[in-house]
Structures are given as structure tokens and as C-alpha cells.
Design an enzyme around this catalytic site. Structure first.
Site, mmCIF file in Angstrom:
data_model
loop_
_atom_site.group_PDB
_atom_site.id
_atom_site.type_symbol
_atom_site.label_atom_id
_atom_site.label_comp_id
_atom_site.label_asym_id
_atom_site.label_seq_id
_atom_site.Cartn_x
_atom_site.Cartn_y
_atom_site.Cartn_z
ATOM 1 C CD GLU A 95 76.981 50.559 35.663
ATOM 2 O OE1 GLU A 95 78.082 50.828 35.187
ATOM 3 O OE2 GLU A 95 76.824 50.072 36.791
ATOM 4 C CB CYS A 108 70.211 48.885 42.321
ATOM 5 S SG CYS A 108 71.442 50.065 42.820
ATOM 6 C CB CYS A 115 78.873 60.280 41.062
ATOM 7 S SG CYS A 115 78.509 60.863 42.742
ATOM 8 C CB CYS A 119 83.229 57.550 46.977
ATOM 9 S SG CYS A 119 81.892 58.537 47.667
ATOM 10 C CB CYS A 122 82.675 54.684 44.045
ATOM 11 S SG CYS A 122 81.321 54.897 42.892
ATOM 12 N N GLY A 160 75.522 57.867 40.819
ATOM 13 C CA GLY A 160 75.128 59.228 41.173
ATOM 14 C C GLY A 160 74.749 59.411 42.621
ATOM 15 C CD GLU A 161 74.345 62.046 47.303
ATOM 16 O OE1 GLU A 161 75.151 61.257 47.830
ATOM 17 O OE2 GLU A 161 73.167 62.178 47.693
ATOM 18 C CB SER A 192 71.893 55.278 48.853
ATOM 19 O OG SER A 192 73.216 55.368 49.284
ATOM 20 C CB SER A 214 77.544 56.249 51.685
ATOM 21 O OG SER A 214 76.627 55.868 50.700
ATOM 22 C CG HIS A 216 81.488 53.852 53.192
ATOM 23 N ND1 HIS A 216 80.684 52.736 53.220
ATOM 24 C CD2 HIS A 216 81.021 54.612 52.174
ATOM 25 C CE1 HIS A 216 79.783 52.809 52.248
ATOM 26 N NE2 HIS A 216 79.961 53.943 51.612
ATOM 27 C CG HIS A 290 81.962 44.275 44.893
ATOM 28 N ND1 HIS A 290 81.588 43.218 44.111
ATOM 29 C CD2 HIS A 290 80.944 44.470 45.763
ATOM 30 C CE1 HIS A 290 80.394 42.803 44.479
ATOM 31 N NE2 HIS A 290 79.980 43.548 45.475
ATOM 32 C CB CYS A 333 78.275 51.720 42.357
ATOM 33 S SG CYS A 333 78.032 53.396 41.968
HETATM 34 FE FE1 SF4 Z 1 78.939 58.942 43.928
HETATM 35 FE FE2 SF4 Z 1 77.865 56.986 45.377
HETATM 36 FE FE3 SF4 Z 1 80.033 56.526 43.911
HETATM 37 FE FE4 SF4 Z 1 80.235 58.069 46.074
HETATM 38 S S1 SF4 Z 1 79.696 55.875 46.037
HETATM 39 S S2 SF4 Z 1 81.125 58.497 44.049
HETATM 40 S S3 SF4 Z 1 78.263 59.102 46.055
HETATM 41 S S4 SF4 Z 1 78.024 57.051 43.121
#
Ligand code: SF4
Length: 352
Positions: A95, A108, A115, A119, A122, A160-161, A192, A214, A216, A290, A333
Site C-alpha cells: 500500500e 507514504c 513485516c 508490532c 499494526c 515494512g521495516e 521510519s 517508532s 511508543h 487507530h 498501516c
Molecule cells: Fe512493521 Fe512498522 Fe508494522 Fe512494526 S509498525 S510491524 S515495524 S510495519
């Protein structure tokens, strides 16, 4: 349906174009010609590269497949945000979100399909890693965007990271920011990361773009519960590395903080954030959580967000509340692609 290939001319950096010319016995200046066609004019079809000899154009067409691929689906939010879904060369879905905001228009982009950071808050993390995107597929999200020419900023905050796909992300950044490439200022781009410590220095040394971490939660145990990456690479180590770099001039570092009601927005979190970030010139961006399906976490109300922001600001940390955009089109995301990945293929293909 557009077919995107893995072996593409688009996505090669200058030194790779020069290597190609050497390998084919072509003159070195042809690397500059290729870079101009690819990254200034966004032409990838060798047949259209009219200043190249016909035999060389034919050879290029033999060697490489197409990189450009239009999105397979588009959703528009009432607030103007648009979300694009692309199919990757390996058949996964990624996306990109286009976010117009007055004079600014930010895209974005995703760096991976899925990923592996996991997290808990996510939707992408729930998919696991499916594919790291080649450079061309990262850039395709920009080049194939209908609004490409209105873009002012690009953020690598989609699926993704980015530091888990460092080589392709750094090459994409090189193409975006080099004079022979798009020629963008690095200050238009933010990458990020959840804090992949082994790659962080290399990323900071190899690029000049802004960084967003990130965060948090500043407490290691609590952060590990929502971000498993904390167990491998604690945020304290990330902060230690960042203290070695200068973020007082062109380059900025910010910390992204998804506020989850009652979980990470208390006065002790404020105190610990100040301790953790001491000595780093930075900003914290607060993002209201969200709600995603089956998640145990809750969104704070506006008053709670403001209280938390003011408490951090009062302690000298520049803190802003990021406006939520595109909530009606699942702009968080990974939500759109998750919906797609779990939809039978026959139904997906109706949208192609
Ligand atoms: Fe991966 Fe970013 Fe989602 Fe964490 S927040 S699982 S790093 S996409």
C-alpha cells in the site's frame, strides 16, 4: 494487469548503470544518458530512448523487463487522502497513501510486503514478512502515482521495516536525492524505523534524510509487549546511537508515539521519555491509536491527547499531535492489504 519484473533497468543506481555499460562494451557516458531517461524523464522503455543506438536499445529490451506498474486499486477518503494498492512482482500486495495537506502533498510508501517486526498494534505486523521490495518496486509507488508531480514529501512509513531492507531502501534514496537521479533534497524524505540497531549507523552514515523512530513506550518491558523488536534491540541502544549524530542542522530525528489510552500516556511515561531522550535534539509526534480489528488497545479522546502533549511540552520536548487522516479508508498501516490478502484471488482480480 501490469506485470512487473524483478530484473529491471529502472532501479539501478549510477554505478550499476556504469557497470552495465562496461559489461556490454558501451561508452561510460551512456550511464549518464540512461540515468537521464530513467530518473529525469521517467522513461523505462528502451525503445523510447531516442539518443541511444538502435542495437543498444534492442539489447536493453532483451536484458530487462518492465518496472512500472499501475495500482490495482484506489480508495479515496472524505478528507482527500488516497490509498493505492499495488501488486508486487511476487504477487503480494503493498500500500501507499497519498496525503494532500494545503501546500504539502506527502506519499507514504512501503518498503516490504508484510513485516517481520510483529508490532502488536499494526495490521502489517500480523501478516509476517512476505517480500522485501526491490528498489524498482519502492520507486514504482512514486513514479506510477497519478499525483507524482504534486508530491512535496515522501515518507517510508507504509508497510515494512525499511532498515530490514536496507540495501534497496538506501539505493532508492540515492536515486531520489542524487543530481543524476530525481535530484530531490533529502529534507523532503523521512524514513521510519522500529529501531534495527545493527543497521542504524549504516543508514545514518549512508543517507542524509530525516529519521523517525517508532518509540511508543519508553519502558523496556512495556515496549517489548507491544514491540517484540525491543527484546533484540532495546530503544535505549537506539537512543545511545542517535546521541552520536548531529540533528541540529538539516537532518531531523523525530519519535513516533502511538498513544494508547491508559497504556502509555501516564505521568510516569512523560518522566521516562524525558530521561530516555535527554541529549537528543528531537521532536515527538503523537498519533492517536487507530483501532484495528480484534485489538485489545483503545484510542484516547482528544482531551487526553492534548494533556499528554502539554505535559511533554512543559518538560521541554517539542511535541505535536499528528492529525489522523484517511480513517474511513483504513489508512492505518497494512489494513487495506490485509483485507486484500485475505480475499479470495478470484475476487481480488475483479479489481485489476
Ligand atoms: Fe512493521 Fe512498522 Fe508494522 Fe512494526 S509498525 S510491524 S515495524 S510495519
Amino acid at each position: 494487469m501490469d506485470t512487473i519484473h524483478r530484473n529491471t533497468l529502472y532501479g539501478l543506481d549510477y554505478s550499476q548503470l556504469a557497470d552495465l555499460c562496461t559489461a556490454e562494451g558501451w561508452p561510460p557516458f551512456m550511464a549518464g544518458q540512461l540515468a537521464r531517461w530513467l530518473y529525469k524523464r521517467h522513461v523505462e522503455d528502451p525503445a523510447q530512448m531516442t539518443d541511444l543506438a538502435t542495437a543498444r536499445r534492442e539489447r536493453l529490451a532483451e536484458l530487462f523487463g518492465r518496472a512500472f506498474s499501475a495500482s490495482v486499486r484506489e480508495s479515496r477518503s472524505a478528507d482527500g487522502t488516497k490509498k493505492y494498492l499495488f501488486r508486487t512482482s511476487e504477487g503480494h500486495f503493498i500500500e501507499s497513501a497519498y496525503i494532500p495537506d494545503g501546500e504539502r502533498a506527502t506519499l507514504c510508501v512501503s518498503s516490504q510486503a508484510g513485516c517481520r517486526m510483529g508490532c502488536r498494534f499494526c495490521a502489517t505486523g500480523r501478516q509476517g514478512l512476505q517480500q522485501s521490495l526491490p528498489t524498482a518496486e519502492i520507486l514504482n509507488q512514486i513514479v506510477s502515482l497519478p499525483e507524482r508531480d504534486t508530491l512535496t514529501n515522501v515518507v517510508f512509513m507504509g508497510m515494512g521495516e525499511p532498515l530490514d531492507n536496507l540495501e534497496n531502501v538506501v539505493r532508492a534514496l540515492d536515486i531520489l536525492t542524487s543530481d543524476w537521479g530525481f535530484g530531490w533534497s533529502p529534507t523532503r524524505i523521512t524514513v521510519s524505523t522500529a529501531g534495527v540497531v545493527p543497521q542504524l549507523r549504516r543508514f545514518l552514515d549512508a543517507t542524509r534524510v530525516h529519521l523517525a523512530v517508532s518509540l511508543h513506550n519508553p519502558f523496556s518491558e512495556e515496549r517489548a509487549e507491544i514491540m517484540p523488536v525491543e527484546r533484540a534491540w532495546p530503544i535505549a541502544q537506539v537512543a545511545e546511537i542517535l546521541r552520536e549524530y548531529d540533528f541540529t542542522h538539516q537532518r531531523r530525528v523525530s519519535f513516533e508515539y502511538i498513544v494508547m489510552s491508559g497504556l502509555n500516556d501516564t505521568p510516569r511515561h512523560v518522566r521516562e521519555l524525558c530521561r530516555l531522550l535527554n541529549g537528543i535534539k528531537c521532536r515527538i509526534n503523537l498519533i492517536r491509536f487507530h483501532k484495528i480489528p480484534d485489538s485489545p488497545y483503545f484510542s484516547p479522546d482528544e482531551a487526553a491527547m492534548i494533556r499528554f502533549r502539554d505535559a511533554l511540552t512543559a518538560r521541554g520536548i517539542q511535541t505535536t499531535i499528528r492529525a489522523s487522516r484517511g480513517e474511513d479508508i483504513q489508512a492505518a498501516c497494512g489494513l487495506l492489504s490485509t483485507a486484500f490478502e485475505s480475499t479470495p484471488f478470484e475476487r481480488r482480480s475483479l479489481c485489476d
